[in-house]
Design a protein around this motif. Structure first.
Motif, PDB file in Angstrom:
ATOM      1  N   LEU A   1     -35.298 -35.295 -39.056  1.00  0.00           N
ATOM      2  CA  LEU A   1     -35.484 -35.715 -40.445  1.00  0.00           C
ATOM      3  C   LEU A   1     -35.036 -37.165 -40.620  1.00  0.00           C
ATOM      4  O   LEU A   1     -34.186 -37.651 -39.886  1.00  0.00           O
ATOM      5  CB  LEU A   1     -34.664 -34.814 -41.376  1.00  0.00           C
ATOM      6  CG  LEU A   1     -35.140 -33.373 -41.506  1.00  0.00           C
ATOM      7  CD1 LEU A   1     -34.103 -32.530 -42.200  1.00  0.00           C
ATOM      8  CD2 LEU A   1     -36.460 -33.320 -42.254  1.00  0.00           C
ATOM      9  N   PRO A   2     -35.605 -37.857 -41.620  1.00  0.00           N
ATOM     10  CA  PRO A   2     -35.189 -39.238 -41.857  1.00  0.00           C
ATOM     11  C   PRO A   2     -33.870 -39.302 -42.632  1.00  0.00           C
ATOM     12  O   PRO A   2     -33.447 -38.310 -43.218  1.00  0.00           O
ATOM     13  CB  PRO A   2     -36.331 -39.803 -42.696  1.00  0.00           C
ATOM     14  CG  PRO A   2     -36.881 -38.625 -43.412  1.00  0.00           C
ATOM     15  CD  PRO A   2     -36.667 -37.426 -42.527  1.00  0.00           C
ATOM     16  N   ASP A   3     -33.233 -40.472 -42.590  1.00  0.00           N
ATOM     17  CA  ASP A   3     -31.999 -40.681 -43.334  1.00  0.00           C
ATOM     18  C   ASP A   3     -31.985 -42.121 -43.845  1.00  0.00           C
ATOM     19  O   ASP A   3     -32.806 -42.935 -43.435  1.00  0.00           O
ATOM     20  CB  ASP A   3     -30.794 -40.409 -42.432  1.00  0.00           C
ATOM     21  CG  ASP A   3     -29.529 -40.146 -43.243  1.00  0.00           C
ATOM     22  OD1 ASP A   3     -29.638 -39.988 -44.468  1.00  0.00           O
ATOM     23  OD2 ASP A   3     -28.446 -40.094 -42.643  1.00  0.00           O
TER      24      ASP A   3
ATOM     25  N   HIS B   1     -31.399 -37.575 -34.661  1.00  0.00           N
ATOM     26  CA  HIS B   1     -30.741 -36.375 -35.180  1.00  0.00           C
ATOM     27  C   HIS B   1     -31.555 -35.186 -34.683  1.00  0.00           C
ATOM     28  O   HIS B   1     -32.783 -35.275 -34.609  1.00  0.00           O
ATOM     29  CB  HIS B   1     -30.727 -36.427 -36.721  1.00  0.00           C
ATOM     30  CG  HIS B   1     -29.892 -35.350 -37.342  1.00  0.00           C
ATOM     31  ND1 HIS B   1     -30.401 -34.142 -37.709  1.00  0.00           N
ATOM     32  CD2 HIS B   1     -28.571 -35.306 -37.635  1.00  0.00           C
ATOM     33  CE1 HIS B   1     -29.423 -33.387 -38.209  1.00  0.00           C
ATOM     34  NE2 HIS B   1     -28.310 -34.079 -38.183  1.00  0.00           N
ATOM     35  N   PRO B   2     -30.904 -34.072 -34.330  1.00  0.00           N
ATOM     36  CA  PRO B   2     -31.684 -32.942 -33.799  1.00  0.00           C
ATOM     37  C   PRO B   2     -32.761 -32.435 -34.745  1.00  0.00           C
ATOM     38  O   PRO B   2     -33.748 -31.841 -34.312  1.00  0.00           O
ATOM     39  CB  PRO B   2     -30.618 -31.867 -33.541  1.00  0.00           C
ATOM     40  CG  PRO B   2     -29.351 -32.361 -34.147  1.00  0.00           C
ATOM     41  CD  PRO B   2     -29.460 -33.832 -34.273  1.00  0.00           C
ATOM     42  N   SER B   3     -32.612 -32.673 -36.053  1.00  0.00           N
ATOM     43  CA  SER B   3     -33.595 -32.166 -37.015  1.00  0.00           C
ATOM     44  C   SER B   3     -34.879 -32.982 -37.000  1.00  0.00           C
ATOM     45  O   SER B   3     -35.928 -32.490 -37.382  1.00  0.00           O
ATOM     46  CB  SER B   3     -33.008 -32.208 -38.416  1.00  0.00           C
ATOM     47  OG  SER B   3     -32.802 -33.549 -38.820  1.00  0.00           O
TER      48      SER B   3
ATOM     49  N   TRP C   1     -29.291 -25.523 -37.779  1.00  0.00           N
ATOM     50  CA  TRP C   1     -29.850 -25.065 -36.499  1.00  0.00           C
ATOM     51  C   TRP C   1     -30.479 -23.701 -36.735  1.00  0.00           C
ATOM     52  O   TRP C   1     -29.911 -22.861 -37.422  1.00  0.00           O
ATOM     53  CB  TRP C   1     -28.750 -24.931 -35.441  1.00  0.00           C
ATOM     54  CG  TRP C   1     -28.268 -26.239 -34.908  1.00  0.00           C
ATOM     55  CD1 TRP C   1     -27.215 -26.963 -35.377  1.00  0.00           C
ATOM     56  CD2 TRP C   1     -28.802 -26.984 -33.807  1.00  0.00           C
ATOM     57  NE1 TRP C   1     -27.075 -28.111 -34.641  1.00  0.00           N
ATOM     58  CE2 TRP C   1     -28.025 -28.153 -33.665  1.00  0.00           C
ATOM     59  CE3 TRP C   1     -29.865 -26.783 -32.920  1.00  0.00           C
ATOM     60  CZ2 TRP C   1     -28.273 -29.113 -32.686  1.00  0.00           C
ATOM     61  CZ3 TRP C   1     -30.106 -27.737 -31.945  1.00  0.00           C
ATOM     62  CH2 TRP C   1     -29.320 -28.894 -31.834  1.00  0.00           C
ATOM     63  N   THR C   2     -31.652 -23.504 -36.155  1.00  0.00           N
ATOM     64  CA  THR C   2     -32.340 -22.243 -36.400  1.00  0.00           C
ATOM     65  C   THR C   2     -31.951 -21.203 -35.352  1.00  0.00           C
ATOM     66  O   THR C   2     -31.376 -21.517 -34.320  1.00  0.00           O
ATOM     67  CB  THR C   2     -33.862 -22.451 -36.352  1.00  0.00           C
ATOM     68  OG1 THR C   2     -34.163 -23.155 -35.158  1.00  0.00           O
ATOM     69  CG2 THR C   2     -34.337 -23.233 -37.553  1.00  0.00           C
TER      70      THR C   2
ATOM     71  N   PHE D   1     -28.734 -33.823 -27.437  1.00  0.00           N
ATOM     72  CA  PHE D   1     -29.819 -33.098 -28.089  1.00  0.00           C
ATOM     73  C   PHE D   1     -31.126 -33.848 -27.874  1.00  0.00           C
ATOM     74  O   PHE D   1     -31.135 -35.060 -27.678  1.00  0.00           O
ATOM     75  CB  PHE D   1     -29.539 -32.907 -29.585  1.00  0.00           C
ATOM     76  CG  PHE D   1     -29.298 -34.191 -30.331  1.00  0.00           C
ATOM     77  CD1 PHE D   1     -30.351 -34.930 -30.836  1.00  0.00           C
ATOM     78  CD2 PHE D   1     -28.009 -34.654 -30.521  1.00  0.00           C
ATOM     79  CE1 PHE D   1     -30.127 -36.112 -31.511  1.00  0.00           C
ATOM     80  CE2 PHE D   1     -27.778 -35.838 -31.198  1.00  0.00           C
ATOM     81  CZ  PHE D   1     -28.838 -36.570 -31.693  1.00  0.00           C
TER      82      PHE D   1
ATOM     83  N   TRP E   1     -29.759 -29.591 -43.366  1.00  0.00           N
ATOM     84  CA  TRP E   1     -30.509 -29.006 -42.257  1.00  0.00           C
ATOM     85  C   TRP E   1     -29.616 -28.076 -41.438  1.00  0.00           C
ATOM     86  O   TRP E   1     -28.426 -28.323 -41.277  1.00  0.00           O
ATOM     87  CB  TRP E   1     -31.040 -30.136 -41.378  1.00  0.00           C
ATOM     88  CG  TRP E   1     -31.755 -29.650 -40.159  1.00  0.00           C
ATOM     89  CD1 TRP E   1     -33.034 -29.222 -40.070  1.00  0.00           C
ATOM     90  CD2 TRP E   1     -31.209 -29.552 -38.833  1.00  0.00           C
ATOM     91  NE1 TRP E   1     -33.324 -28.847 -38.782  1.00  0.00           N
ATOM     92  CE2 TRP E   1     -32.229 -29.043 -38.015  1.00  0.00           C
ATOM     93  CE3 TRP E   1     -29.963 -29.820 -38.271  1.00  0.00           C
ATOM     94  CZ2 TRP E   1     -32.038 -28.810 -36.653  1.00  0.00           C
ATOM     95  CZ3 TRP E   1     -29.772 -29.590 -36.918  1.00  0.00           C
ATOM     96  CH2 TRP E   1     -30.809 -29.087 -36.129  1.00  0.00           C
TER      97      TRP E   1
ATOM     98  N   TYR F   1     -26.115 -22.075 -34.430  1.00  0.00           N
ATOM     99  CA  TYR F   1     -26.809 -21.366 -35.497  1.00  0.00           C
ATOM    100  C   TYR F   1     -25.800 -20.610 -36.359  1.00  0.00           C
ATOM    101  O   TYR F   1     -25.820 -20.696 -37.587  1.00  0.00           O
ATOM    102  CB  TYR F   1     -27.841 -20.409 -34.888  1.00  0.00           C
ATOM    103  CG  TYR F   1     -28.244 -19.282 -35.799  1.00  0.00           C
ATOM    104  CD1 TYR F   1     -29.081 -19.517 -36.882  1.00  0.00           C
ATOM    105  CD2 TYR F   1     -27.765 -17.998 -35.593  1.00  0.00           C
ATOM    106  CE1 TYR F   1     -29.426 -18.486 -37.736  1.00  0.00           C
ATOM    107  CE2 TYR F   1     -28.102 -16.963 -36.430  1.00  0.00           C
ATOM    108  CZ  TYR F   1     -28.937 -17.206 -37.501  1.00  0.00           C
ATOM    109  OH  TYR F   1     -29.267 -16.193 -38.344  1.00  0.00           O
TER     110      TYR F   1
ATOM    111  N   VAL G   1     -34.112 -41.264 -37.792  1.00  0.00           N
ATOM    112  CA  VAL G   1     -32.838 -41.525 -37.117  1.00  0.00           C
ATOM    113  C   VAL G   1     -32.658 -40.525 -35.983  1.00  0.00           C
ATOM    114  O   VAL G   1     -33.328 -39.491 -35.962  1.00  0.00           O
ATOM    115  CB  VAL G   1     -31.645 -41.399 -38.102  1.00  0.00           C
ATOM    116  CG1 VAL G   1     -31.654 -42.497 -39.131  1.00  0.00           C
ATOM    117  CG2 VAL G   1     -31.629 -40.030 -38.765  1.00  0.00           C
TER     118      VAL G   1
END
Lengths: 182, 493
Positions: free
Chosen positions: B95-97, B91-93, A172-173, B335, A170, B429, B89
């Motif tokens: 997404l799962p982990d 996380h800034p995304s 950062w955008t 975050f 993933w 970024y 979890v």
């Protein structure tokens, strides 16, 4: 007069010898520009540019046969990098050769695979594992997503699947906050 | 020590520490379900060692350290393993982990605990034990401590061992509380670090807005020779590089490590867990979390790893009105979370239920007016404005040349920016993009090598086949080769 002629001839002779020596001693094998271009290409070996493999495309660019906007996997970033290297103006990707898309990998439906080895022979980076009359599978980590295995498959059991973003891949955008008009 | 050496830049931020620092550390309640992530540290994800249905004891290893830069993960209490799968979890995304889900049995049965006599252990064995106890930096960076306790190849002996109790981030008070209440145990942990790293001097840096913690640490350090050094309250004094400069006036070279200048820095809470791991045989299964902001009773909770954020919020009396966003970490470097059912990890130092007042970044972004305020406050001596232009224009090479990777993402530049530009977001970024391109390049190089190897193999096979054919054919004909297109036979060779 004689002295001048003699001096100039001596100079020319010495320089000639020096250049001749340098040409032999410091001879460059292959074209360094080809190497540089090849290093910028995505190495998917997909042939979408119309040449067999990334190296042939690099050679064609140097020879002036191919343009810099024929590589869909390299996409816009790739074109900009090539343009910078060659001192040309960047141009949009030529749609004739395909469109830029997110990376995908080939996945074999192992139930349907008949073990014909045709895809193994087609894979340019040896990313498919298997033997005659045994099930084949794609090593996802090594797959470049070139799609060359799709056409030879007699039972159409190979699909291209997008690589799902995981927590490790993933990114950062780009910040999208709109700048307010002053 | 009274003298200190100021670092460049930094900002005076709002503090908001007293909201959570007035109550003693509260033990966390035992939830019915714990979701323990296998990747709670920098480095490789721990390898799961349990299967659904297994019964585990408190402190039993459920994830094995995978390689040198990694750390083990343990069951925070006794119970039954429900699942080993992907779960949400923090996380800034969003997404799962990979996580191990544990149904607790309420008995809290410990596995057999084996204290170690670190003075008799070989440092390498001690480091392995620390890795297997899951000890990582608890300041928030979660770097495996075993790696930091290995100096080989960097310097013979440390000049300064720095204990980081600065805790400069607003709202947070977990390090303050652990120093107040568990100072003796922190010092016991420092003894272990001193044994391995053999420093000339031990310095404990604490911001001067924590008088109770300074007093407690002073009392615990009496007779040890460790120096407690109050440092001025100025964000980001708790950054490892900034604290090193404050205490020793030394700066690590660009791209260098702190050990290059004979300094190593650990968080005070890490020293505490190190003591528990070595002297009591208790692996890292809990940590102190500040739960603060818009909750009824802000406080510090000694929470089991894997406890859902929502459970901790409930223990603090639930959300108050006006919560806009849930943040893990402080308002400067934290975050935003997508949900509150994510588990506490070793990196969870603070859970901040922020209202609109704390969310300065929500203000409308305006164009950069080139005022240069960001340059004045950058504690890494960078040119944030220049980096912003490069990141915005995606000129990553130039950003790298301007030392983008020296940026510690402290957020001082965004904090002072009068145009409210989310500068750190641009830097993150750009960093991510550079890393991704590097990785793509490596993959392309691998593909190129594999392609070349394949071409060579095909060529070799072709030649071998021809050689075989030549051998099989009658010798009289093998000597003759047909010249294509002419129909004339010539003698071969």
């Amino acid at each position: 007069m004689i002295v001048a002629i003699f001096t100039l001839s001596a100079l020319a002779g010495a320089s000639g010898l020096l250049l001749g020596f340098a040409a032999v001693r410091f001879k460059v094998e292959g074209d360094p520009v080809v190497e540089k271009i090849e290093a910028m290409l995505p190495q998917s070996q997909c042939g979408q540019c119309g040449y067999v493999g990334c190296r042939s495309y690099a050679e064609a660019i140097v020879a002036g046969e191919a343009d810099i906007n024929q590589c869909p996997p390299g996409g816009n970033n790739g074109i900009i990098a090539l343009a910078e290297l060659l001192g040309r103006d960047p141009k949009p990707l030529n749609a004739e050769y395909g469109a830029e898309q997110p990376k995908r990998v080939a996945v074999i439906d192992e139930q349907s695979c008949i073990g014909c080895t045709l895809c193994i022979q087609a894979c340019p980076v040896d990313a498919i594992l298997g033997a005659a009359k045994h099930m084949h599978t794609v090593i996802a980590r090594e797959c470049t997503g070139c799609e060359l295995c799709l056409a030879p498959c007699p039972v159409d059991c190979i699909q291209m699947e997008p690589v799902a973003a995981t927590i490790t891949t993933w990114k950062w955008t780009y910040p999208v906050a709109e700048i307010e008009a002053a | 020590m009274s003298a200190w050496f100021p670092f460049h830049g930094g900002v005076k931020t709002v503090r908001h520490k007293t909201e959570s620092s007035q109550r003693p550390i509260q033990p966390g309640l035992l939830p019915s379900r714990l979701v323990v992530p296998l990747h709670q540290h920098v480095g490789a994800t721990a390898k799961p060692m349990v299967q659904p249905g297994d019964r585990v004891l408190k402190g039993q290893m459920i994830g094995q350290a995978d390689g040198y830069v990694s750390a083990a993960v343990h069951a925070p209490t006794s119970g039954r393993i429900m699942a080993v799968d992907q779960q949400p979890v923090p996380h800034p995304s969003g997404l799962p982990d990979w996580c191990v889900t544990l149904e607790t049995d309420g008995e809290d049965h410990w596995i057999e605990r084996k204290p170690l006599d670190y003075r008799r252990l070989h440092p390498s064995d001690l480091r392995n034990a620390i890795r297997n106890a899951g000890v990582v930096g608890l300041g928030g960076a979660v770097f495996p401590s075993a790696v930091k306790m290995n100096l080989s190849g960097h310097c013979e002996r440390l000049d300064h061992l720095i204990l980081n109790g600065a805790e400069c981030e607003p709202w947070m008070s977990c390090d303050d509380l652990i120093m107040r209440e568990r100072a003796a145990e922190i010092v016991a942990g420092i003894h272990i670090m001193v044994h391995v790293l053999n420093p000339h001097q031990v310095l404990i840096g604490i911001e001067d807005d924590k008088p109770e913690a300074i007093a407690a640490m002073n009392a615990a350090c009496a007779g040890t020779g460790y120096q407690v050094c109050p440092v001025p309250t100025r964000y980001p004094s708790g950054g490892a590089k900034q604290l090193t400069k404050l205490l020793t006036n030394k700066e690590a070279p660009v791209n260098g490590r702190s050990t290059d200048i004979g300094v190593q820095c650990f968080n005070v809470a890490t020293a505490y867990t190190l003591h528990r791991a070595v002297n009591h045989g208790e692996p890292v299964i809990s940590r102190i979390v500040t739960v603060t902001g818009q909750v009824a009773h802000p406080q510090n909770i000694d929470a089991l790893l894997g406890t859902a954020f929502a459970d901790l919020i409930a223990q603090c009396g639930g959300y108050s009105d006006g919560v806009e966003r849930l943040i893990m970490g402080g308002p400067m470097m934290g975050f935003a979370l997508h949900r509150d059912d994510v588990p506490v990890t070793k990196a969870t130092n603070c859970i901040l239920a922020a209202s609109a007042r704390e969310l300065t970044l929500e203000q409308p972004v305006m164009p950069c007016i080139r005022c240069g305020d960001c340059v004045d406050v950058c504690p890494a001596d960078l040119l944030p404005q220049q980096l912003y232009w490069y990141a915005r224009a995606k000129e990553f090479d130039k950003a790298r040349d301007h030392h983008l990777f020296s940026c510690i993402e402290c957020g001082c530049c965004s904090y002072v920016c009068p145009s409210h530009i989310p500068l750190v977001q641009y830097y993150r970024y750009a960093k991510n993009e550079i890393w991704a391109r590097e990785k793509e390049k490596q993959q392309a190089e691998l593909a190129r090598q594999r392609h070349r190897a394949r071409m060579e193999r095909l060529e070799r096979e072709k030649q071998e086949r021809e050689a075989k054919l030549r051998q099989k054919a009658p010798p009289s004909r093998a000597e003759l080769v047909v010249v294509p297109g002419t129909g004339i036979s010539e003698r071969n060779g």
